[in-house]
Design an enzyme around this catalytic site. Structure first.
Site, PDB file in Angstrom:
ATOM      1  N   HIS A  38     -10.001   0.785   1.290  1.00  0.00           N
ATOM      2  CA  HIS A  38      -9.616   1.841   2.222  1.00  0.00           C
ATOM      3  C   HIS A  38     -10.751   1.996   3.232  1.00  0.00           C
ATOM      4  O   HIS A  38     -11.897   2.231   2.871  1.00  0.00           O
ATOM      5  CB  HIS A  38      -9.411   3.165   1.470  1.00  0.00           C
ATOM      6  N   HIS A  85       0.846  -1.201   0.000  1.00  0.00           N
ATOM      7  CA  HIS A  85       0.000   0.000   0.000  1.00  0.00           C
ATOM      8  C   HIS A  85       0.882   1.253   0.000  1.00  0.00           C
ATOM      9  O   HIS A  85       1.154   1.837   1.049  1.00  0.00           O
ATOM     10  CB  HIS A  85      -0.908  -0.005   1.227  1.00  0.00           C
ATOM     11  N   HIS A 125      -6.087  -0.112   6.877  1.00  0.00           N
ATOM     12  CA  HIS A 125      -6.256   0.926   7.907  1.00  0.00           C
ATOM     13  C   HIS A 125      -7.214   0.456   9.008  1.00  0.00           C
ATOM     14  O   HIS A 125      -7.841   1.278   9.671  1.00  0.00           O
ATOM     15  CB  HIS A 125      -6.784   2.240   7.319  1.00  0.00           C
ATOM     16  N   ASP A 145       1.246   2.805   3.867  1.00  0.00           N
ATOM     17  CA  ASP A 145       0.477   3.908   3.264  1.00  0.00           C
ATOM     18  C   ASP A 145       1.433   5.021   2.845  1.00  0.00           C
ATOM     19  O   ASP A 145       1.097   6.209   2.876  1.00  0.00           O
ATOM     20  CB  ASP A 145      -0.580   4.443   4.233  1.00  0.00           C
ATOM     21  N   HIS A 159       1.512   5.003  -2.224  1.00  0.00           N
ATOM     22  CA  HIS A 159       1.066   5.951  -3.249  1.00  0.00           C
ATOM     23  C   HIS A 159       2.296   6.379  -4.060  1.00  0.00           C
ATOM     24  O   HIS A 159       2.849   7.465  -3.860  1.00  0.00           O
ATOM     25  CB  HIS A 159       0.366   7.137  -2.594  1.00  0.00           C
ATOM     26  N   LYS A 188      -8.802  -0.864  -6.204  1.00  0.00           N
ATOM     27  CA  LYS A 188      -8.846  -0.023  -4.998  1.00  0.00           C
ATOM     28  C   LYS A 188     -10.221   0.632  -4.900  1.00  0.00           C
ATOM     29  O   LYS A 188     -10.786   1.079  -5.886  1.00  0.00           O
ATOM     30  CB  LYS A 188      -7.765   1.060  -5.094  1.00  0.00           C
TER      31      LYS A 188
END
Length: 376
Positions: A192, A59, A221, A274, A61, A153
């Protein structure tokens, strides 16, 4: 070709002190006193190190997250050296809140760039919204025909999400599952999880009504608040995967201790950073109060935190390697075994990271070398 001599191996299972012979990016042989007589063979003396699998962060970005505080808060793309410094040899990139100024096309391009620069990189189609951004216009076709894309996602239980219905969630997750069957990829959906009141209830509604296997819903999360974490424990009991996020609410260490106290298997628990996404908080009217950027180094620091808190190395490694590979069907990743990809970390006795080897190539060594990205 590379030969690592006389090194203690944690696969994550402890294999003893052996030699590792690597060729064409693969672990060819693990054994005693290996001495292949081959030209251009690089040899590393492993007698002062321990070997572990490279970390897998599912995970990140990679094209930058953020943007909730207007254009100036858009996070930049990650650079190769940041991943190497964190011991990450395999990374999965995805989009977040922003699928307006960022795109799946951009994500796939960055994934291919990181592959060219030396690590393994995969990607997700989709983002937070129900109007799922894709390249081909279809979730199934993205996963089946676009090489880096392995899953989807989506955001639920979050004020920034599309508040999907059970039928809509089922459609998205089922599309990914079928695509995975057709392509030999995972086909899972990363969910998410926000701070919404319902938490995982929407997933429960779908599981009660439809036939999609629980493992294709992969919430992340889940340690952000007590209510959601309690739901995730029940989800784990029922055979689902859960992903804990570093630097968020309940720490992964605290979460796993509580799971183990209830004598629940942790084989389907994973930890991710994340990284390069934004961490943000809002008031009751939805106004942004605070925003910051997560670091991929969080997984490395969390791993060391487990060891400092008396976890056995064999167990702690699983949350960052083997369990992650299993959760997203990366069959050649997550373990030091013959036939697997040669993604290997070498640590000294104090768990200082000395060597990073990805696909059989040394990207970091103990003499100060670290490979940089093209524009670093």
């Amino acid at each position: 070709m590379l030969l690592i001599k006389n090194i203690e191996i944690f696969s994550p299972k402890f294999l003893g002190r052996k030699d590792i012979f690597i060729c064409s990016g693969k672990i060819i042989c693990i054994g005693d006193s290996l001495n292949p007589n081959l030209p251009n063979l690089k040899i590393i003396d492993g007698s002062k190190f321990i070997a572990t699998p490279g970390f897998i962060d599912k995970h990140v970005h990679i094209t930058g997250g953020g943007g909730e505080g207007s254009f100036k808060t858009r996070v930049p793309e990650i650079m190769l050296s940041k991943l190497i410094e964190a011991g990450i040899t395999t990374v999965v990139g995805l989009l977040g809140t922003d699928s307006a100024t960022r795109s799946v096309e951009n994500l796939v391009a960055k994934a291919n760039a990181l592959r060219e620069e030396g690590i393994s990189c995969y990607a997700h189609t989709g983002a937070y919204s129900l109007d799922t951004p894709t390249i081909t216009g279809d979730i199934q076709k993205d996963i089946v025909f676009i090489e880096p894309i392995i899953g989807t996602k989506l955001a639920i239980s979050d004020h920034r999400s599309s508040s999907v219905s059970p039928d809509e969630l089922t459609h998205i997750v089922s599309a990914g599952r079928v695509a995975g069957m057709l392509s030999g990829k995972s086909g899972h959906t990363t969910l998410h999880m926000g701070d919404g009141q319902r938490g995982l209830e929407l997933v429960r509604d779908v599981l009660a009504k439809y036939d999609t296997p629980i493992t294709f819903f992969q919430p992340t999360h889940v340690n952000r608040n007590e209510r959601l974490f309690a739901q995730s424990i029940e989800f784990l009991k029922d055979g689902g995967y859960i992903d804990l996020t570093c630097m968020l609410g309940l720490t992964p260490l605290q979460a796993i201790k509580r799971i183990k106290e209830q004598e629940i298997s942790t084989q389907k628990v994973t930890i991710s950073s994340d990284g390069y996404g934004s961490f943000s908080s809002y008031d009751s009217d939805g106004k942004l109060l605070k925003i910051g950027v997560s670091s991929v180094m969080a997984t490395f620091n969390e791993f060391k935190n487990f060891i400092e808190n008396k976890f056995e190395l064999e167990e702690a490694l699983c949350y960052f390697t083997k369990n992650v590979a299993n959760s997203i069907a990366l069959k050649n990743k997550g373990e030091i075994l013959e036939g697997k990809d040669a993604d290997i970390l070498l640590f000294d006795e104090n768990l200082n990271l000395e060597f990073v080897i990805a696909n059989g190539v040394v990207l970091k060594d103990n003499a100060g070398y670290i490979k940089k990205g093209t524009y670093e």
